[in-house]
Design an enzyme around this catalytic site. Sequence first.
Site, PDB file in Angstrom:
ATOM      1  N   GLU A  51      -0.293   5.127  -5.444  1.00  0.00           N
ATOM      2  CA  GLU A  51      -1.601   4.475  -5.359  1.00  0.00           C
ATOM      3  C   GLU A  51      -2.652   5.482  -4.879  1.00  0.00           C
ATOM      4  OE1 GLU A  51      -3.589   0.597  -3.098  1.00  0.00           O
ATOM      5  OE2 GLU A  51      -1.770   1.512  -2.297  1.00  0.00           O
ATOM      6  N   HIS A  52      -2.373   6.135  -3.753  1.00  0.00           N
ATOM      7  CA  HIS A  52      -3.269   7.152  -3.190  1.00  0.00           C
ATOM      8  C   HIS A  52      -2.536   8.490  -3.126  1.00  0.00           C
ATOM      9  CE1 HIS A  52      -4.325   3.268  -1.083  1.00  0.00           C
ATOM     10  NE2 HIS A  52      -5.521   3.599  -1.564  1.00  0.00           N
ATOM     11  N   HIS A  66      -4.770 -14.093 -48.504  1.00  0.00           N
ATOM     12  CA  HIS A  66      -5.429 -12.895 -48.001  1.00  0.00           C
ATOM     13  C   HIS A  66      -5.872 -12.020 -49.175  1.00  0.00           C
ATOM     14  CE1 HIS A  66      -3.718 -13.980 -44.119  1.00  0.00           C
ATOM     15  NE2 HIS A  66      -4.317 -12.940 -43.540  1.00  0.00           N
ATOM     16  N   HIS A 110      -0.986  -1.080   7.301  1.00  0.00           N
ATOM     17  CA  HIS A 110      -1.294  -2.265   6.497  1.00  0.00           C
ATOM     18  C   HIS A 110      -0.174  -3.296   6.564  1.00  0.00           C
ATOM     19  CE1 HIS A 110      -5.033  -1.696   4.381  1.00  0.00           C
ATOM     20  NE2 HIS A 110      -4.711  -0.479   4.012  1.00  0.00           N
ATOM     21  N   ASP A 134     -11.223   4.084   1.011  1.00  0.00           N
ATOM     22  CA  ASP A 134     -11.089   2.647   1.246  1.00  0.00           C
ATOM     23  C   ASP A 134     -12.437   1.978   1.499  1.00  0.00           C
ATOM     24  OD1 ASP A 134      -8.369   2.527   0.932  1.00  0.00           O
ATOM     25  OD2 ASP A 134      -7.912   2.718   3.064  1.00  0.00           O
ATOM     26  N   SER A 158       0.831  -1.204   0.000  1.00  0.00           N
ATOM     27  CA  SER A 158       0.000   0.000   0.000  1.00  0.00           C
ATOM     28  C   SER A 158       0.865   1.253   0.000  1.00  0.00           C
ATOM     29  CB  SER A 158      -0.911   0.013   1.229  1.00  0.00           C
ATOM     30  OG  SER A 158      -1.783  -1.089   1.212  1.00  0.00           O
ATOM     31  N   GLN A 215      -1.978   4.050   5.873  1.00  0.00           N
ATOM     32  CA  GLN A 215      -1.410   3.065   4.965  1.00  0.00           C
ATOM     33  C   GLN A 215      -0.271   2.290   5.618  1.00  0.00           C
ATOM     34  OE1 GLN A 215      -3.078   2.378   2.016  1.00  0.00           O
ATOM     35  NE2 GLN A 215      -4.358   3.759   3.219  1.00  0.00           N
TER      36      GLN A 215
END
Length: 435
Positions: free
Chosen positions: A331-332, A424, A266, A365, A241, A263
């Site tokens: 991430e955040h 083709h 975590h 969250d 995180s 965070q």
Amino acid sequence: MTVNIKRLDASQSDFDSSLTTLLAWDDSVDHQVNETVRHILHQVKTRGDQAVLEYTKKFDRLDVASVSELEMSQDRLQQALNTIPQDQRDALEQAAERVRDYHQRQNQESWQYQDDDGTLLGQKVTPLDRAGLYVPGGKAAYPSSVLMNAIPAKVAGVSEVVMVVPTPDGVVNDLVLAAAATAGVDRVFTVGGAQAVAALAYGTDTIPAVDKIVGPGNIFVATAKREVFGTVGIDMIAGPSEILVICDGQTDPDWIAMDLFSQAEHDEQAQSILISPDAEFLNAVEASINKLLPTMERADIIRTSMTDRAALIQVTDLSEAATVANRIAPEHLELSVENPETLLQEIRHAGAIFLGRHTAEALGDYCAGPNHVLPTSGTARFSSPLGVYDFQKRSSIIGFSAKGADRMGRVASVLARGEGLTAHARSAEYRIKND
């Protein structure tokens, strides 16, 4: 014990190399873990239910005669929803409503258009048939993950969402089951680990194979997801995180310290970074960190995370802060500043962006509405949050009229012969009108 947090200064000549060192994270998997996971995957792929039962007995200490005994009925899920404390049910339902409302706005529609010569072109958007959701069990119980992963799938129109959750020693978390009921999960199996990922990827007599596997898990689960990718889709390989806060120095230092903790608690590998042009404010936040840390239940985890991976970064101004944030691609990202909408224009890379002093990352969250499954480890440079679009696929639609086949067949013929692909070319030429 005082926490000494790394200090970086963007004006220093070695800043870029120091930042690179700070952000470095070894995502390589231990050889033994790889071997163990590959063995489990092979056993489940070739022996199905019997292997699932053996691993469930070995790792979760559950001894049952058939995998069907590991399935939770819809009545059991509803019972969990009816028996959890009312405040928890209210919170689950409010969060689910907001998550559903947000994700309904992501739904993509099929579309078509016609050329002047009547040729039809378009895109057909179709939901996956079946999605698998891994939910951690035991001590780590995350009902919020159930909502964030299952609701977008159901909004997308996925016919069947199959959830797997380990229940070591038979200990069931009713809040997780209640979340499954709230989110509309169709089937739930109390199976975990790499064996659960294998069952979802390959299917067994009892557990159906899915098209995509989403949801967090430990190193064995993450490694298993990496291994089965290609057989099925996966959401992402998530790293630790991360939170990055840009602050102008006017927010309460205690608020910022606790946001960083949110965070750090975590995982020891989680990363919390504060960027500010105000050196005194950085000092004030560091003081708040040391003042508040003893009050935290997960103080030891936070202390390790803050000591090993956190940083306080001084910059010249908020524009330089945005430049550094884009380099990190967190991430955040909290923009704890007076005019966050203005600074937002300079942000290019972040999983989720939280605007203003009152927008704690923790709200995202649980109940803000946007998804909390976000790209980590700098992958926000090219990845997006989990969403409805992850549970839909797109098929191209092509329908040539006779006139269009004549016109574009001539183009295809030239290109195909240029590539040396005669079949083709002739296939296209058969549709060309003879002049």
